[in-house]
Write a protein that holds these residues in place. Structure first.
Motif, PDB file in Angstrom:
ATOM      1  N   LYS A  65      24.120 -55.437 -51.626  1.00 49.15           N
ATOM      2  CA  LYS A  65      22.708 -55.125 -51.886  1.00 49.15           C
ATOM      3  C   LYS A  65      21.826 -56.359 -52.040  1.00 49.15           C
ATOM      4  O   LYS A  65      20.606 -56.259 -51.996  1.00 49.15           O
ATOM      5  N   SER A 157      21.357 -47.341 -56.116  1.00 48.55           N
ATOM      6  CA  SER A 157      20.813 -46.777 -54.883  1.00 48.55           C
ATOM      7  C   SER A 157      21.253 -47.665 -53.706  1.00 48.55           C
ATOM      8  O   SER A 157      21.386 -48.879 -53.853  1.00 48.55           O
ATOM      9  N   ASN A 159      20.219 -49.223 -51.157  1.00 47.12           N
ATOM     10  CA  ASN A 159      19.230 -50.005 -50.408  1.00 47.12           C
ATOM     11  C   ASN A 159      19.391 -51.469 -50.750  1.00 47.12           C
ATOM     12  O   ASN A 159      19.997 -51.805 -51.768  1.00 47.12           O
ATOM     13  N   SER A 165      14.551 -46.724 -51.671  1.00 55.48           N
ATOM     14  CA  SER A 165      15.819 -46.011 -51.831  1.00 55.48           C
ATOM     15  C   SER A 165      16.028 -45.042 -50.665  1.00 55.48           C
ATOM     16  O   SER A 165      15.080 -44.403 -50.212  1.00 55.48           O
ATOM     17  N   HIS A 250       9.088 -52.910 -56.880  1.00 56.99           N
ATOM     18  CA  HIS A 250      10.363 -52.278 -56.526  1.00 56.99           C
ATOM     19  C   HIS A 250      10.086 -51.162 -55.542  1.00 56.99           C
ATOM     20  O   HIS A 250       8.935 -50.763 -55.352  1.00 56.99           O
ATOM     21  N   TYR A 251      11.123 -50.624 -54.921  1.00 61.09           N
ATOM     22  CA  TYR A 251      10.980 -49.480 -54.003  1.00 61.09           C
ATOM     23  C   TYR A 251       9.948 -49.770 -52.910  1.00 61.09           C
ATOM     24  O   TYR A 251       9.145 -48.910 -52.548  1.00 61.09           O
TER      25      TYR A 251
HETATM   26 MG    MG Z   1      17.652 -48.789 -56.954  1.00 57.94          MG
END
Ligand code: MG
Ligand code: TXA
Length: 355
Positions: A65, A157, A159, A165, A250-251
């Protein structure tokens, strides 16, 4: 359509699908026993899993990751009976929450039991635990235990760190490619955003990350209100849980993103033909105007439906030839809190290069 109705994976499997599922579970078990990684479906998002009792395998997750080592992982359990194997103290509120919401999208942070690896917790004295509500992954967890193994999967997650995600097996492949030897395909995730995280390791329950299970419903089970993340005693407290999902950025997609009001979006729709830039647009109230040069995605107008489609929409627009992504502001309502949280972090991180 409700989240429950949307669980394609709950439909009865026909015989060939059943034998394919059995074969995939057997392959997943063999890989996990060999210390390899397997991507798993959950009701929230896909996870990148290793046997939680194998620190060398867990370390591979961080490498795949690009995740900083001090960011702890969630341990996914087969059932609540395993709580005491992983937590040294299980307060009554934790048992009540497990009873009320597991299997389901709730992660509890508890004081970790002796023998829980530092690799997994990032050196923290706590551990994050949840029982996921996906039939394929539950079956894998039970099979691990039946074979004499841990019946526990450490999984963030699936990703790259900081990115969107994945909510389908295809997203995981696009995100991690050959870094993961097997992706268990359990269809589209029913919820679509990550679990609610509640910290029960320090007395008063605290909400660390909002999710489909609301703070109010957790407070109702605990019999007292939840503190929120910002109300933590001291940021300098080394035992304060570190949650990457609570980082401001994030995300996030790589394309720059902007938030607009519904009124501004309507103006943009009316003037779209004169624009030179092509935008990707996520709206929940306006349909695409005719002859728009923009790539216009209309998501459901209810919070659960929007959450189900949000990451897939971001991913689609991030891969499309658009200069920027424009998102219509969300309703200011408690039901939208978890998606609003993810949208805000995506806005903050959008356009930044991958860590
Ligand atoms: Mg995550
Ligand atoms: O829905 C979910 O929770 C998904 C699926 C795969 O289960 N998992 C997930 O994992 O979102 P991840 O690693 O992307 O986010 C988990 C969050 C991180 O922000 C992590 O820092 C936090 O949980 N976390 C894990 N263990 C913790 C601990 N001991 N203390 C505080 N936060 C913790």
């Amino acid at each position: 359509m409700s989240a429950a109705e949307r669980k394609e994976s709950d439909l009865p499997l026909d015989e060939s699908a059943e034998s394919a599922a059995a074969e995939n579970i057997a392959r997943a078990l063999a890989l996990l026993n060999a210390g390899e990684l397997v991507a798993i479906p959950t009701e929230t998002v896909y996870g990148l899993a290793a046997d939680a009792r194998n620190p060398a395998a867990v370390a591979k997750i961080f490498a795949a990751k690009g995740r900083p080592r001090q960011h702890p992982l969630i341990v996914h359990l087969a059932d609540a009976a395993q709580l005491d194997d992983w937590a040294s103290e299980v307060p009554p509120a934790a048992r009540a929450l497990a009873q009320a919401f597991w299997p389901g999208p709730l992660t509890m942070i508890l004081k970790r039991a002796a023998g829980v690896s530092d690799v997994l917790t990032g050196g923290a004295s706590t551990v994050g635990l949840r029982v996921p509500a996906h039939p394929l992954t539950l079956r894998l967890l039970h099979a691990m235990r039946a074979a004499g193994g841990s019946g526990a999967l450490a999984a963030p997650s699936a990703n790259r760190f900081g990115r969107i995600s994945p909510t389908s097996a295809a997203h995981v492949r696009a995100e991690l490619g050959d870094a993961v030897p097997l992706v268990l395909d359990g269809g589209a995730c029913a919820v679509g955003i990550e679990s609610t995280i509640v910290d029960l390791s320090r007395g008063e329950p605290r909400l660390l990350r909002p999710g489909q299970i609301s703070a109010a419903s957790i407070a109702a089970v605990c019999g007292r209100p939840l503190l929120c993340h910002e109300q933590q005693d001291s940021a300098a407290d080394s035992d304060v849980p570190r949650a990457s999902g609570t980082l401001a950025a994030h995300y996030a997609p790589q394309t720059p993103m902007r938030l607009v009001t519904s009124a501004d979006l309507a103006i943009l729709a009316a003037t779209a033909a004169n624009e030179t830039k092509r935008c990707g647009i996520i709206s929940h109230s306006l349909a695409a105007p005719p002859a728009s040069q923009h790539l216009w995605l209309r998501l459901p107008a209810d919070a659960a439906g929007y959450a189900h489609d949000f990451y897939a929409a971001l991913r689609q627009l991030d891969a499309a030839p658009v200069d920027r992504i424009i998102v219509e502001a969300l309703p200011d309502d408690e039901a939208w809190r978890a998606v609003a949280d993810r949208l805000q972090r995506a806005l903050t991180g959008a356009g930044e290069s991958c860590e």
